[in-house]
Design a protein around this motif. Structure first.
Motif, PDB file in Angstrom:
ATOM      1  N   VAL A   1     -32.012  51.086  -3.979  1.00  0.00           N
ATOM      2  CA  VAL A   1     -30.615  50.764  -4.330  1.00  0.00           C
ATOM      3  C   VAL A   1     -30.541  50.293  -5.788  1.00  0.00           C
ATOM      4  CG1 VAL A   1     -28.682  49.189  -3.880  1.00  0.00           C
ATOM      5  CG2 VAL A   1     -29.908  50.259  -1.966  1.00  0.00           C
ATOM      6  N   VAL A   2     -31.485  49.461  -6.192  1.00  0.00           N
ATOM      7  CA  VAL A   2     -31.505  48.974  -7.585  1.00  0.00           C
ATOM      8  C   VAL A   2     -31.638  50.151  -8.547  1.00  0.00           C
ATOM      9  CG1 VAL A   2     -32.823  47.641  -9.279  1.00  0.00           C
ATOM     10  CG2 VAL A   2     -32.387  46.684  -7.005  1.00  0.00           C
ATOM     11  N   LEU A   3     -32.587  51.057  -8.265  1.00  0.00           N
ATOM     12  CA  LEU A   3     -32.795  52.227  -9.136  1.00  0.00           C
ATOM     13  C   LEU A   3     -31.544  53.089  -9.224  1.00  0.00           C
ATOM     14  CD1 LEU A   3     -36.317  53.771  -8.437  1.00  0.00           C
ATOM     15  CD2 LEU A   3     -35.355  52.997 -10.613  1.00  0.00           C
ATOM     16  N   LEU A   4     -30.961  53.377  -8.063  1.00  0.00           N
ATOM     17  CA  LEU A   4     -29.763  54.216  -8.032  1.00  0.00           C
ATOM     18  C   LEU A   4     -28.619  53.567  -8.810  1.00  0.00           C
ATOM     19  CD1 LEU A   4     -28.518  55.971  -4.761  1.00  0.00           C
ATOM     20  CD2 LEU A   4     -27.097  55.554  -6.736  1.00  0.00           C
ATOM     21  N   ALA A   5     -28.416  52.280  -8.574  1.00  0.00           N
ATOM     22  CA  ALA A   5     -27.304  51.576  -9.230  1.00  0.00           C
ATOM     23  C   ALA A   5     -27.485  51.548 -10.751  1.00  0.00           C
ATOM     24  CB  ALA A   5     -27.189  50.155  -8.684  1.00  0.00           C
ATOM     25  N   LYS A   6     -28.728  51.407 -11.200  1.00  0.00           N
ATOM     26  CA  LYS A   6     -28.971  51.360 -12.642  1.00  0.00           C
ATOM     27  C   LYS A   6     -28.803  52.738 -13.288  1.00  0.00           C
ATOM     28  CE  LYS A   6     -31.776  47.236 -13.212  1.00  0.00           C
ATOM     29  NZ  LYS A   6     -30.822  46.612 -14.150  1.00  0.00           N
ATOM     30  N   ASN A   7     -29.118  53.799 -12.550  1.00  0.00           N
ATOM     31  CA  ASN A   7     -29.073  55.149 -13.123  1.00  0.00           C
ATOM     32  C   ASN A   7     -27.727  55.842 -12.985  1.00  0.00           C
ATOM     33  OD1 ASN A   7     -31.718  55.139 -14.012  1.00  0.00           O
ATOM     34  ND2 ASN A   7     -32.519  55.734 -12.014  1.00  0.00           N
ATOM     35  N   SER A   8     -26.917  55.421 -12.022  1.00  0.00           N
ATOM     36  CA  SER A   8     -25.712  56.182 -11.680  1.00  0.00           C
ATOM     37  C   SER A   8     -24.613  56.106 -12.755  1.00  0.00           C
ATOM     38  CB  SER A   8     -25.177  55.680 -10.338  1.00  0.00           C
ATOM     39  OG  SER A   8     -23.964  56.296 -10.041  1.00  0.00           O
ATOM     40  N   LYS A   9     -24.307  54.917 -13.212  1.00  0.00           N
ATOM     41  CA  LYS A   9     -23.269  54.675 -14.232  1.00  0.00           C
ATOM     42  C   LYS A   9     -21.924  55.338 -13.896  1.00  0.00           C
ATOM     43  CE  LYS A   9     -26.787  54.072 -17.705  1.00  0.00           C
ATOM     44  NZ  LYS A   9     -27.619  54.583 -18.709  1.00  0.00           N
ATOM     45  N   PRO A  10     -21.405  55.139 -12.693  1.00  0.00           N
ATOM     46  CA  PRO A  10     -20.136  55.757 -12.326  1.00  0.00           C
ATOM     47  C   PRO A  10     -18.960  54.969 -12.891  1.00  0.00           C
ATOM     48  CG  PRO A  10     -20.875  54.395 -10.544  1.00  0.00           C
ATOM     49  CD  PRO A  10     -21.934  54.308 -11.612  1.00  0.00           C
ATOM     50  N   LEU A  11     -17.790  55.556 -12.753  1.00  0.00           N
ATOM     51  CA  LEU A  11     -16.561  54.856 -13.135  1.00  0.00           C
ATOM     52  C   LEU A  11     -16.161  53.876 -12.034  1.00  0.00           C
ATOM     53  CD1 LEU A  11     -14.574  57.900 -14.575  1.00  0.00           C
ATOM     54  CD2 LEU A  11     -15.878  56.181 -15.845  1.00  0.00           C
TER      55      LEU A  11
ATOM     56  N   ARG B   1     -17.464  55.328  -5.826  1.00  0.00           N
ATOM     57  CA  ARG B   1     -18.442  56.398  -6.042  1.00  0.00           C
ATOM     58  C   ARG B   1     -19.862  55.888  -5.804  1.00  0.00           C
ATOM     59  NH1 ARG B   1     -18.396  61.372  -8.563  1.00  0.00           N
ATOM     60  NH2 ARG B   1     -20.492  62.051  -9.057  1.00  0.00           N
ATOM     61  N   LEU B   2     -20.168  54.706  -6.359  1.00  0.00           N
ATOM     62  CA  LEU B   2     -21.512  54.146  -6.184  1.00  0.00           C
ATOM     63  C   LEU B   2     -21.780  53.834  -4.712  1.00  0.00           C
ATOM     64  CD1 LEU B   2     -24.134  53.217  -7.447  1.00  0.00           C
ATOM     65  CD2 LEU B   2     -23.060  51.002  -7.919  1.00  0.00           C
ATOM     66  N   ALA B   3     -20.779  53.320  -4.007  1.00  0.00           N
ATOM     67  CA  ALA B   3     -20.951  53.019  -2.580  1.00  0.00           C
ATOM     68  C   ALA B   3     -21.272  54.297  -1.796  1.00  0.00           C
ATOM     69  CB  ALA B   3     -19.691  52.349  -2.029  1.00  0.00           C
ATOM     70  N   GLU B   4     -20.576  55.405  -2.120  1.00  0.00           N
ATOM     71  CA  GLU B   4     -20.854  56.680  -1.442  1.00  0.00           C
ATOM     72  C   GLU B   4     -22.278  57.156  -1.742  1.00  0.00           C
ATOM     73  OE1 GLU B   4     -19.130  58.191   0.794  1.00  0.00           O
ATOM     74  OE2 GLU B   4     -17.111  57.379   0.556  1.00  0.00           O
ATOM     75  N   GLU B   5     -22.700  57.017  -2.994  1.00  0.00           N
ATOM     76  CA  GLU B   5     -24.048  57.466  -3.373  1.00  0.00           C
ATOM     77  C   GLU B   5     -25.127  56.647  -2.661  1.00  0.00           C
ATOM     78  OE1 GLU B   5     -23.077  59.149  -7.882  1.00  0.00           O
ATOM     79  OE2 GLU B   5     -24.029  57.190  -7.664  1.00  0.00           O
ATOM     80  N   VAL B   6     -24.908  55.344  -2.594  1.00  0.00           N
ATOM     81  CA  VAL B   6     -25.892  54.473  -1.928  1.00  0.00           C
ATOM     82  C   VAL B   6     -25.940  54.777  -0.426  1.00  0.00           C
ATOM     83  CG1 VAL B   6     -26.365  52.076  -1.275  1.00  0.00           C
ATOM     84  CG2 VAL B   6     -25.811  52.637  -3.646  1.00  0.00           C
TER      85      VAL B   6
ATOM     86  N   GLU C   1     -16.059  48.111   0.603  1.00  0.00           N
ATOM     87  CA  GLU C   1     -17.008  48.180   1.712  1.00  0.00           C
ATOM     88  C   GLU C   1     -16.757  49.479   2.453  1.00  0.00           C
ATOM     89  OE1 GLU C   1     -17.567  44.670   4.190  1.00  0.00           O
ATOM     90  OE2 GLU C   1     -17.590  45.974   5.958  1.00  0.00           O
ATOM     91  N   ILE C   2     -17.817  50.275   2.655  1.00  0.00           N
ATOM     92  CA  ILE C   2     -17.666  51.528   3.400  1.00  0.00           C
ATOM     93  C   ILE C   2     -18.722  51.589   4.497  1.00  0.00           C
ATOM     94  CG2 ILE C   2     -16.751  52.761   1.382  1.00  0.00           C
ATOM     95  CD1 ILE C   2     -19.479  54.223   1.207  1.00  0.00           C
ATOM     96  N   THR C   3     -18.412  52.321   5.549  1.00  0.00           N
ATOM     97  CA  THR C   3     -19.387  52.587   6.606  1.00  0.00           C
ATOM     98  C   THR C   3     -19.488  54.097   6.778  1.00  0.00           C
ATOM     99  OG1 THR C   3     -18.878  50.508   7.732  1.00  0.00           O
ATOM    100  CG2 THR C   3     -19.962  52.211   9.037  1.00  0.00           C
ATOM    101  N   ARG C   4     -20.717  54.608   6.772  1.00  0.00           N
ATOM    102  CA  ARG C   4     -20.951  56.046   6.925  1.00  0.00           C
ATOM    103  C   ARG C   4     -22.029  56.283   7.991  1.00  0.00           C
ATOM    104  NH1 ARG C   4     -16.915  55.705   4.793  1.00  0.00           N
ATOM    105  NH2 ARG C   4     -16.210  56.478   2.771  1.00  0.00           N
ATOM    106  N   SER C   5     -21.880  57.393   8.683  1.00  0.00           N
ATOM    107  CA  SER C   5     -22.822  57.728   9.760  1.00  0.00           C
ATOM    108  C   SER C   5     -23.534  59.041   9.457  1.00  0.00           C
ATOM    109  CB  SER C   5     -22.067  57.886  11.087  1.00  0.00           C
ATOM    110  OG  SER C   5     -21.329  56.733  11.349  1.00  0.00           O
TER     111      SER C   5
END
Ligand SMILES: Nc1nc2c(c(=O)[nH]1)N=C([C@H](O)[C@@H](O)CO)CN2
Length: 116
Positions: free
Chosen positions: A60-70, A74-79, A111-115
């Motif tokens: 999660v740390v790596l993704l959050a640092k690399n993503s740079k979304p607006l 968007r970041l929640a969906e990617e994670v 906050e999102i929930t995905r299955s």
């Protein structure tokens, strides 16, 4: 259902729609809950049968640092997508707080929930 959770994971990341937000990183706080049957790990006492919260945290740390979304949406969906694909929980809830975004608020976020 059983759950593995990560609370208060703090990451410095570039995120936001405004120009000034693109210039510097700001803190984000992740709270993540993964629903999964924990009985196999409880019976085997083997990390290979568990969702390794330390490994999830690193990803999660790596993704959050690399993503740079607006948007934090968007970041929640990617994670959520990364965790579902790599760690195979039944579902995942990702909450992201942006503590410095609104001066008058303690925190704002999504906050999102995905299955699967
Ligand atoms: N629902 C959202 N609203 C806002 C977002 C966001 O990501 N999701 N972002 C901003 C700005 O980047 C803000 O954080 C600056 O204060 C505004 N609203």
């Amino acid at each position: 259902m059983d759950k593995v959770f990560i609370n208060g994971l703090k990451v410095q990341a570039v995120i936001g729609v405004y120009e000034f937000e693109r210039l510097h990183s700001q803190p984000l706080i992740f709270d993540i809950v993964m629903t999964s049957d924990l009985k196999p790990a409880g019976q085997s006492d083997d990390l290979n049968d568990a969702i390794n919260y330390a490994a999830v945290s690193e990803d999660v740390v790596l993704l959050a640092k690399n993503s740079k979304p607006l948007l934090i949406e968007r970041l929640a969906e990617e994670v959520a997508a990364m965790i579902l694909q790599k760690y195979q929980p039944q579902d995942v809830t990702v909450k992201i707080s942006k503590p410095e975004a609104v001066a008058a608020a303690n925190c704002v976020g999504v906050e999102i929930t995905r299955s699967k």
